[in-house]
Design a protein around this motif. Structure first.
Motif, PDB file in Angstrom:
ATOM      1  N   HIS A  59     -33.782  -2.111 -19.177  1.00 51.81           N
ATOM      2  CA  HIS A  59     -34.818  -1.726 -20.137  1.00 51.81           C
ATOM      3  C   HIS A  59     -34.795  -0.207 -20.253  1.00 51.81           C
ATOM      4  CE1 HIS A  59     -36.668  -5.778 -19.598  1.00 51.81           C
ATOM      5  NE2 HIS A  59     -36.122  -5.635 -18.397  1.00 51.81           N
ATOM      6  N   ILE A  60     -34.677   0.296 -21.469  1.00 51.49           N
ATOM      7  CA  ILE A  60     -34.590   1.742 -21.686  1.00 51.49           C
ATOM      8  C   ILE A  60     -35.639   2.167 -22.712  1.00 51.49           C
ATOM      9  CG2 ILE A  60     -33.121   3.626 -22.515  1.00 51.49           C
ATOM     10  CD1 ILE A  60     -30.740   2.018 -21.529  1.00 51.49           C
ATOM     11  N   ASN A  61     -36.267   3.284 -22.428  1.00 53.67           N
ATOM     12  CA  ASN A  61     -37.282   3.830 -23.326  1.00 53.67           C
ATOM     13  C   ASN A  61     -36.619   4.285 -24.631  1.00 53.67           C
ATOM     14  OD1 ASN A  61     -39.278   5.338 -24.652  1.00 53.67           O
ATOM     15  ND2 ASN A  61     -40.215   5.936 -22.711  1.00 53.67           N
ATOM     16  N   GLU A  62     -37.002   3.655 -25.721  1.00 53.96           N
ATOM     17  CA  GLU A  62     -36.423   3.973 -27.032  1.00 53.96           C
ATOM     18  C   GLU A  62     -36.854   5.335 -27.567  1.00 53.96           C
ATOM     19  OE1 GLU A  62     -37.808   0.752 -29.457  1.00 53.96           O
ATOM     20  OE2 GLU A  62     -39.790   1.643 -29.749  1.00 53.96           O
ATOM     21  N   ASN A  63     -37.865   5.943 -26.958  1.00 51.78           N
ATOM     22  CA  ASN A  63     -38.399   7.212 -27.449  1.00 51.78           C
ATOM     23  C   ASN A  63     -37.777   8.438 -26.774  1.00 51.78           C
ATOM     24  OD1 ASN A  63     -40.202   5.981 -29.304  1.00 51.78           O
ATOM     25  ND2 ASN A  63     -41.491   5.411 -27.571  1.00 51.78           N
ATOM     26  N   MET A  64     -36.767   8.229 -25.936  1.00 54.18           N
ATOM     27  CA  MET A  64     -36.086   9.356 -25.299  1.00 54.18           C
ATOM     28  C   MET A  64     -34.911   9.790 -26.160  1.00 54.18           C
ATOM     29  SD  MET A  64     -35.952   8.385 -21.243  1.00 54.18           S
ATOM     30  CE  MET A  64     -34.764   7.070 -21.479  1.00 54.18           C
ATOM     31  N   ASP A  65     -34.437  11.007 -25.922  1.00 53.26           N
ATOM     32  CA  ASP A  65     -33.249  11.459 -26.650  1.00 53.26           C
ATOM     33  C   ASP A  65     -32.017  10.711 -26.129  1.00 53.26           C
ATOM     34  OD1 ASP A  65     -31.906  12.957 -24.493  1.00 53.26           O
ATOM     35  OD2 ASP A  65     -33.445  14.475 -24.765  1.00 53.26           O
ATOM     36  N   GLU A  66     -30.949  10.795 -26.895  1.00 58.03           N
ATOM     37  CA  GLU A  66     -29.728  10.043 -26.595  1.00 58.03           C
ATOM     38  C   GLU A  66     -29.145  10.368 -25.216  1.00 58.03           C
ATOM     39  OE1 GLU A  66     -25.324   9.819 -28.560  1.00 58.03           O
ATOM     40  OE2 GLU A  66     -27.017   9.861 -29.947  1.00 58.03           O
ATOM     41  N   HIS A  67     -29.206  11.637 -24.833  1.00 54.67           N
ATOM     42  CA  HIS A  67     -28.687  12.081 -23.535  1.00 54.67           C
ATOM     43  C   HIS A  67     -29.436  11.386 -22.390  1.00 54.67           C
ATOM     44  CE1 HIS A  67     -27.156  14.744 -20.403  1.00 54.67           C
ATOM     45  NE2 HIS A  67     -28.397  14.963 -20.043  1.00 54.67           N
ATOM     46  N   LYS A  68     -30.770  11.360 -22.476  1.00 52.04           N
ATOM     47  CA  LYS A  68     -31.573  10.715 -21.430  1.00 52.04           C
ATOM     48  C   LYS A  68     -31.367   9.207 -21.431  1.00 52.04           C
ATOM     49  CE  LYS A  68     -35.256  14.089 -20.797  1.00 52.04           C
ATOM     50  NZ  LYS A  68     -36.687  14.372 -20.918  1.00 52.04           N
ATOM     51  N   GLN A  69     -31.204   8.621 -22.607  1.00 47.44           N
ATOM     52  CA  GLN A  69     -30.955   7.181 -22.685  1.00 47.44           C
ATOM     53  C   GLN A  69     -29.628   6.830 -22.018  1.00 47.44           C
ATOM     54  OE1 GLN A  69     -31.252   6.196 -26.853  1.00 47.44           O
ATOM     55  NE2 GLN A  69     -33.481   5.954 -26.756  1.00 47.44           N
ATOM     56  N   LEU A  70     -28.621   7.659 -22.228  1.00 44.88           N
ATOM     57  CA  LEU A  70     -27.306   7.419 -21.645  1.00 44.88           C
ATOM     58  C   LEU A  70     -27.375   7.485 -20.121  1.00 44.88           C
ATOM     59  CD1 LEU A  70     -24.315   7.012 -22.692  1.00 44.88           C
ATOM     60  CD2 LEU A  70     -24.007   9.415 -22.104  1.00 44.88           C
ATOM     61  N   PHE A  71     -28.006   8.533 -19.594  1.00 45.92           N
ATOM     62  CA  PHE A  71     -28.100   8.680 -18.142  1.00 45.92           C
ATOM     63  C   PHE A  71     -28.967   7.567 -17.550  1.00 45.92           C
ATOM     64  CE2 PHE A  71     -29.388  10.316 -14.036  1.00 45.92           C
ATOM     65  CZ  PHE A  71     -28.189  10.841 -13.549  1.00 45.92           C
ATOM     66  N   THR A  72     -30.054   7.217 -18.230  1.00 50.61           N
ATOM     67  CA  THR A  72     -30.926   6.145 -17.752  1.00 50.61           C
ATOM     68  C   THR A  72     -30.174   4.818 -17.719  1.00 50.61           C
ATOM     69  OG1 THR A  72     -32.911   7.259 -18.543  1.00 50.61           O
ATOM     70  CG2 THR A  72     -33.091   4.890 -18.170  1.00 50.61           C
ATOM     71  N   CYS A  73     -29.399   4.548 -18.755  1.00 49.30           N
ATOM     72  CA  CYS A  73     -28.610   3.322 -18.782  1.00 49.30           C
ATOM     73  C   CYS A  73     -27.625   3.310 -17.612  1.00 49.30           C
ATOM     74  CB  CYS A  73     -27.877   3.178 -20.115  1.00 49.30           C
ATOM     75  SG  CYS A  73     -27.000   1.599 -20.270  1.00 49.30           S
ATOM     76  N   ALA A  74     -26.981   4.444 -17.362  1.00 51.72           N
ATOM     77  CA  ALA A  74     -26.037   4.533 -16.240  1.00 51.72           C
ATOM     78  C   ALA A  74     -26.751   4.321 -14.910  1.00 51.72           C
ATOM     79  CB  ALA A  74     -25.325   5.883 -16.264  1.00 51.72           C
ATOM     80  N   HIS A  75     -27.921   4.911 -14.755  1.00 47.69           N
ATOM     81  CA  HIS A  75     -28.708   4.754 -13.527  1.00 47.69           C
ATOM     82  C   HIS A  75     -29.071   3.283 -13.307  1.00 47.69           C
ATOM     83  CE1 HIS A  75     -31.853   5.949 -10.545  1.00 47.69           C
ATOM     84  NE2 HIS A  75     -32.450   4.853 -11.018  1.00 47.69           N
ATOM     85  N   GLU A  76     -29.577   2.641 -14.347  1.00 45.39           N
ATOM     86  CA  GLU A  76     -29.986   1.232 -14.214  1.00 45.39           C
ATOM     87  C   GLU A  76     -28.768   0.312 -14.076  1.00 45.39           C
ATOM     88  OE1 GLU A  76     -32.918   0.788 -13.399  1.00 45.39           O
ATOM     89  OE2 GLU A  76     -33.788   2.661 -14.136  1.00 45.39           O
ATOM     90  N   LEU A  77     -27.647   0.678 -14.692  1.00 54.50           N
ATOM     91  CA  LEU A  77     -26.411  -0.070 -14.489  1.00 54.50           C
ATOM     92  C   LEU A  77     -26.000   0.016 -13.025  1.00 54.50           C
ATOM     93  CD1 LEU A  77     -24.035  -1.672 -15.737  1.00 54.50           C
ATOM     94  CD2 LEU A  77     -22.929   0.542 -16.174  1.00 54.50           C
ATOM     95  N   GLY A  78     -26.214   1.175 -12.435  1.00 47.00           N
ATOM     96  CA  GLY A  78     -25.960   1.329 -10.998  1.00 47.00           C
ATOM     97  C   GLY A  78     -26.770   0.335 -10.192  1.00 47.00           C
ATOM     98  N   HIS A  79     -28.038   0.206 -10.516  1.00 51.48           N
ATOM     99  CA  HIS A  79     -28.866  -0.790  -9.823  1.00 51.48           C
ATOM    100  C   HIS A  79     -28.330  -2.197 -10.065  1.00 51.48           C
ATOM    101  CE1 HIS A  79     -31.971   1.731  -8.185  1.00 51.48           C
ATOM    102  NE2 HIS A  79     -32.334   2.208  -9.367  1.00 51.48           N
ATOM    103  N   ALA A  80     -27.981  -2.502 -11.314  1.00 47.54           N
ATOM    104  CA  ALA A  80     -27.524  -3.852 -11.663  1.00 47.54           C
ATOM    105  C   ALA A  80     -26.253  -4.232 -10.909  1.00 47.54           C
ATOM    106  CB  ALA A  80     -27.294  -3.953 -13.176  1.00 47.54           C
ATOM    107  N   LEU A  81     -25.381  -3.260 -10.678  1.00 52.22           N
ATOM    108  CA  LEU A  81     -24.109  -3.555 -10.021  1.00 52.22           C
ATOM    109  C   LEU A  81     -24.143  -3.340  -8.509  1.00 52.22           C
ATOM    110  CD1 LEU A  81     -21.695  -2.021 -12.685  1.00 52.22           C
ATOM    111  CD2 LEU A  81     -22.382  -4.423 -12.403  1.00 52.22           C
ATOM    112  N   LEU A  82     -24.900  -2.352  -8.056  1.00 52.23           N
ATOM    113  CA  LEU A  82     -24.972  -2.068  -6.619  1.00 52.23           C
ATOM    114  C   LEU A  82     -26.060  -2.869  -5.912  1.00 52.23           C
ATOM    115  CD1 LEU A  82     -24.682   1.842  -6.784  1.00 52.23           C
ATOM    116  CD2 LEU A  82     -22.839   0.214  -6.258  1.00 52.23           C
ATOM    117  N   HIS A  83     -27.138  -3.182  -6.626  1.00 53.16           N
ATOM    118  CA  HIS A  83     -28.299  -3.879  -6.053  1.00 53.16           C
ATOM    119  C   HIS A  83     -28.702  -5.024  -6.976  1.00 53.16           C
ATOM    120  CE1 HIS A  83     -28.855   0.660  -5.610  1.00 53.16           C
ATOM    121  NE2 HIS A  83     -28.309   0.262  -4.476  1.00 53.16           N
ATOM    122  N   PRO A  84     -27.795  -5.967  -7.251  1.00 48.90           N
ATOM    123  CA  PRO A  84     -28.012  -6.954  -8.316  1.00 48.90           C
ATOM    124  C   PRO A  84     -29.195  -7.902  -8.125  1.00 48.90           C
ATOM    125  CG  PRO A  84     -26.115  -7.542  -6.986  1.00 48.90           C
ATOM    126  CD  PRO A  84     -26.537  -6.180  -6.546  1.00 48.90           C
TER     127      PRO A  84
END
Length: 141
Positions: free
Chosen positions: A52-77
Motif C-alpha cells: 500500500h503506497i500513499n498516492e499523495n507523495m511525489d514519485e521519488h518517495k513512492q519509488l523508495f516506499t515501494c522498494a522498502h515495502e517490497l523488502g518486507h514482502a520478500l524478506l519478511h513475507p
C-alpha cells in the motif's frame, strides 16, 4: 542474509531495479491509496501480498516506499509490517533496518551512487537523497 547480494540477484533476475516492476513480476499487488501521513505498508491476506503506497507523495518517495515495502514482502513475507513514516528511516528495529537497506540497495546501487555522485562525500549524497548516512555507507560498502 546478505541483503546487497540478494538485491543484486533480484534485480538481475528481473532485469530491472524498479520495485514496481519487480513487485508485479512477483505477483505482489501494489495499491495506490490516500494514506494521510503514512508513506506505505505491507500486508498479506489469504496468501496474497499487498503493498500500500500513499498516492499523495511525489514519485521519488513512492519509488523508495515501494522498494522498502517490497523488502518486507520478500524478506519478511509472513509479517504485516507497521506503517512506514518519515521517522522509520532512522529506526533501530531490525525489520525496518533490513527493509531500509533493501530499498537503498535497490533504488541506489553502488554503480549509480559512484557515477551520479562522483566526487561527492557520503554526507553530500545523504543530503541529496534525504537518506541517513548509514544507509549510503551500507550501499557503497
Amino acid at each position: 542474509m546478505d541483503i546487497k547480494k540478494y538485491v543484486y540477484s533480484l534485480a538481475l533476475a528481473n532485469n530491472t531495479n524498479n520495485p514496481f516492476e519487480i513487485a508485479e513480476n512477483k505477483g505482489i499487488i501494489v495499491l495506490m491509496e490516500p494514506l494521510g501521513s503514512i508513506h506505505g505498508y505491507y500486508s498479506k491476506a489469504l496468501r496474497t501480498k499487498f503493498i500500500h503506497i500513499n498516492e499523495n507523495m511525489d514519485e521519488h518517495k513512492q519509488l523508495f516506499t515501494c522498494a522498502h515495502e517490497l523488502g518486507h514482502a520478500l524478506l519478511h513475507p509472513n509479517l504485516s509490517t507497521p506503517f512506514l513514516r518519515d521517522s522509520t528511516l532512522f529506526s533501530i528495529n531490525k525489520l525496518e533496518v533490513q527493509a531500509n537497506r533493501f530499498a537503498t540497495c535497490l533504488c541506489y546501487p553502488p554503480e549509480y551512487l559512484k557515477t551520479e555522485f562522483e566526487g561527492c562525500s557520503i554526507c553530500q549524497i545523504s543530503e541529496a537523497l534525504c537518506l541517513p548516512m548509514s544507509l549510503i555507507e551500507y550501499a557503497m560498502r
